[in-house]
Design an enzyme around this catalytic site. Sequence first.
Site, mmCIF file in Angstrom:
data_model
loop_
_atom_site.group_PDB
_atom_site.id
_atom_site.type_symbol
_atom_site.label_atom_id
_atom_site.label_comp_id
_atom_site.label_asym_id
_atom_site.label_seq_id
_atom_site.Cartn_x
_atom_site.Cartn_y
_atom_site.Cartn_z
ATOM 1 N N LYS B 198 0.834 -1.203 0.000
ATOM 2 C CA LYS B 198 0.000 0.000 0.000
ATOM 3 C C LYS B 198 0.866 1.248 0.000
ATOM 4 C CE LYS B 198 -1.794 2.459 3.394
ATOM 5 N NZ LYS B 198 -1.717 3.841 2.910
ATOM 6 N N THR B 252 7.506 6.962 13.716
ATOM 7 C CA THR B 252 7.715 6.125 14.894
ATOM 8 C C THR B 252 6.393 5.863 15.615
ATOM 9 O OG1 THR B 252 10.015 6.763 15.164
ATOM 10 C CG2 THR B 252 8.878 6.046 17.139
ATOM 11 N N GLY B 255 4.670 3.218 13.794
ATOM 12 C CA GLY B 255 5.461 1.999 13.979
ATOM 13 C C GLY B 255 5.117 1.309 15.288
ATOM 14 N N GLU B 272 10.899 0.732 9.626
ATOM 15 C CA GLU B 272 11.908 1.757 9.336
ATOM 16 C C GLU B 272 11.245 3.085 9.652
ATOM 17 O OE1 GLU B 272 13.729 4.452 8.305
ATOM 18 O OE2 GLU B 272 13.510 4.066 6.166
ATOM 19 N N CYS B 306 13.738 10.457 6.469
ATOM 20 C CA CYS B 306 13.825 9.980 7.849
ATOM 21 C C CYS B 306 15.250 10.080 8.374
ATOM 22 C CB CYS B 306 13.306 8.562 7.954
ATOM 23 S SG CYS B 306 13.921 7.512 6.647
ATOM 24 N N GLU B 403 11.246 14.998 15.447
ATOM 25 C CA GLU B 403 11.415 14.934 14.009
ATOM 26 C C GLU B 403 10.443 15.911 13.346
ATOM 27 O OE1 GLU B 403 10.264 11.262 11.986
ATOM 28 O OE2 GLU B 403 12.072 11.449 10.746
#
Lengths: 300, 493, 305
Positions: B198, B252, B255, B272, B306, B403
């Site tokens: 996806k 993150t 994740g 990742e 990233c 980030e």
Amino acid sequence: MATSVNTERLEVLKTYKIYIGGQFPRTESGRYYVPLNKSGKKLGNLCLSSRKDLRDAIEIARNAQGSWSARAPFNRGQILYRMAEMLEGRKAQFIEELIAQDATRQQATREVNESIDRLIYYAGWADKYQQVISSVNAVSSAHFNFSIGEPMGVVGIIAPQSNSLLGLISVMAPVIAGGNTCVIVASYQKPLCSVTFAEVLNASDLPGGVVNILTGKPEELISWMADHLDVNAIIYCEKNQPTIQLIQEKAAGNLKRVLLYDAINWNTNEAQSPYYIQDTQEIKTTWHPIEKTGSGGSKY
Amino acid sequence: MAVKKSNNTLKLQFDTSRQYAPAPESASIASIKSRYELFINGAFVAPTEKKYFNTINPATESVLSSVAEAGKKDVDKAVVSARTALNKYWKKMPGKERAKYIFRIARMIQERAREFAVIETLDGGKPIRESRDFDVPTAANHFFYYAGWADKLEYAFPNRKVQALGVAGQIIPWNFPLLMAAWKIAPALATGNTVVLKPAESTPLTALKLAEIIQEADLPPGVVNIITGAGSTGAAIVQHPDINKIAFTGSTDVGKIIQRAIAGSSKKATLELGGKAANIIFEDAPLDQAVEGVINGIFFNQGHVCCAGSRLYVQESVYKIVLQKLKDRLETLIVGDPMDKNTDIGAINSKQQLETIQKYLQIGQKEGAEMYQSSCALPKKGFFCRPTLFTNVAQSSRIAQEEIFGPVLAIQTFRTEEEVIEKANNTPFGLSAGVWTDKGSKIFNMTSQLKAGVVWANTYNKFDPASPFGGYKESGFGREGGLHGLSAYVHLI
Amino acid sequence: MVSNQTIVIPDFRQTPRVDQVGIEERAARITKRSLKKETKLNGLLLALNMIDLTTLEGKDTQGKVKQLCYKAMHLHDSYPGLPTVAAVCVYPSMVKTAKTALGNSGIKVAAVATAFPSGQAPRDVKIRDTKFAVQEGADEIDMVISRGKFLEGEYHFVFDEIASIKEACGNARLKVILETGELGSYDKVRRASDIAMYAGADFIKTSTGKISPAATLPVTLVMLEAIRDFYYQTGKMIAMKPAGGISRSKLALHYLVMVKEILGDAWMNNEWFRFGASSLANDLLMQIVKEKTGVYQSKDYFSID
């Protein structure tokens, strides 16, 4: 252990403590438990470690990690070999403890022998696994590029419940051979060898804090360990599905690496390989430009 | 002799009088359909619930195409098709035949490279120079690299037999849409897995274009399924019981959600995730190249990377000159139409992302950091952000910790090696790092002490199919690329 | 602005380092700029105006030099409104001829001096060589550094030599040729650039044209960055002249982009940037005419001098 009313000399009983930072404290909680073997015999008064013991152990493991991984791999190998020597020297004691924990003499002897051999196996790997797991990568640009293994850091280990000595050693050895430090929760029902093994560790030139061993109820400690943000990886060796789920869910808090060693027969060679060392290694890739002159194709 | 060192305040003039005339790449090279269906079992099929969403060009805010939204049933169809393809074709096919399919895909991407580049830029906003020179060729190379592994896996894992994991569910982000698809699909196919992929909802077009290539390449139906949709589609993939492996690239936060969602299942995962990389300049560095590395490190792909070098640490003795060089370099960066071949910084990928970046610009200023932006004009339409430097940043500032995923650099100074190692590692992330020094022994000290999966020494933001990529700590786990990237898709016995 | 400022001479053993891969990447990135339409035409015209039209051969004669000077003034008369080149570059013996031929065209006469191209002569010979060229009317002197001494690490010798030639130049502008093709690394190019600038160079120049490789984009980039650092440090602008090997318009435009993006607009004129080239002029002319007419050109339509 065994005492009888007829002995002339009263036997000195061993106090089983936990092992944190190269010391043998009792649990800070003051709690203890009394595991029984199949015939209902008391194995001893074992520390029922608390989450504070776990916290202390993790902190100490963290502090020990940098210098342990900075040691020459050759030196780590020597220390693992020294452990094997110490274990060999105290073989009889381990056999007796295993027998007390329901093994037959034959089984116990075999387990201790294999434990010694496993330590030697990983002692040999300490300065070789890097050559097996690293790579120099041929990239298309003018760069030197290589990947090497580096220890993940602090590894939490819930040791196998059944093979209380061989299992613990099989999980611990690759972790520390690779430069990690660890906190081990020993087998609940069969904890004796783990504490005695801590004494072996303590006599093996292993720096304090590299391996920390707690006795107690895994289910009391697992959750804290899986939540702890300063634990980099966690190894679980049982098939308990709710516990696996719990560990994996909580590990997400800091993206701990979760390793499930739940289908390994510790008595076979299947339980030893450099892949186990690699399991607690991060791969680090480094790039650096390569100056090229003359036929190297520089535009200079 | 009187010694008076001039102060470093001289500034070069980069006037607007000599701007480059527009040099636009032709958009007509790309054929974009007005509507895209789901690619399941080798065919393009309408979504069960007949829902579609628009994908826009972030540089103009105009609609490029309407794309199918896969619901739970569609995900199920895709997984069933992947499972069937696994059992029916892919598992039985010798590695060398799998390899040839993957090689074929690589070649077909190369043949249509220009079209891919144009679509990538239109859909995602990245400069055409980058999609043309980096994204598309690297994607093709990735297929090329992994194709060759398909019949050589026994050499990658000595003493072990290699088994595919099964069906891989792959969810990729919007910053490198085609390249991430290649990073995911190529190793999965090489190791004998089948795939449900996806793409991100804001950048689905190149993945769908890749689906067309996969169809043309006669890959057995169902080996690769590409379905579009937003977060709920992704969640359906993650939760699908018949998927063996989840590969995710993204934030993150997501994740962690994924790791929790698959807890207790037997799914394997590679994640990742985010980063906040330190780029470290020592006084003995080749400073001009270091400055260029910093620029590439943070402004490549608008900072939507990233592994972007978003924290700059400069040794105090060269801080002034480095800052001066950075500011002058900033002025020469061309921000604007991503389709212009001279554009260095294109459009921010989405309105939402632009708002996030702007929020951080405000936070930075509120925290007392000093903001410096280039003086360039921004296009009136579309989502754009000037390249930005923050100085006077503290380690505790949010702009130095979180980030931002945009063209925003937080600059700090340091005095000693020890200090900078401590500061660089003082983050939950651990994806990448950069070190600039002319001294070899210092490089090795730094590269071994920095807790990051990729360390660039005297270079930055380099990628190669042969080079493993992936993070420590909260930057995720598993590696993509190189020999190590194979491990993520195999079961060893 | 800084005329009364004292410049601190740095320790040339400590000059900044250059990473080869990095500098070549940056140079390559510069070539990615795409110049279209009026930007391209303006660039071509500017490049034309920056040329030091050069003849430096043993077989040079007055006849040859006169023809070259005519070309310098009348690049392509069928196309009105073209600029002239910046200068004509000749040996000292030809300075007078060139000076006379160029008259009051405004085109400068540059003379190579100091035992060009090898520089293997005693200092007093070099000084006399320089003074002779200046007396003959040279506006600019292109000297060579003593590469042997430089490679021996005799940086003070090289520095002093440049300083003494600068003194001999009087009002003539001094171009210091590093002969980068003999220096062997970008680090050394950088060091030689710094020595030349601190010793008084008005220009730093890559090459004599007698050694391969001559000018390249990365070498020029190293020198431009040295000029930039010198400017940051002293406020003094130094001019740049890549020479040799630049014969195509496209390459010349890459150089211009590099100057613009490294040093900025102040350097974008022939006081601060030159091309040492002989065949570049015609290629630029062909491109300029093509831009105007839309028709691809042939060399047969452009005079060779």
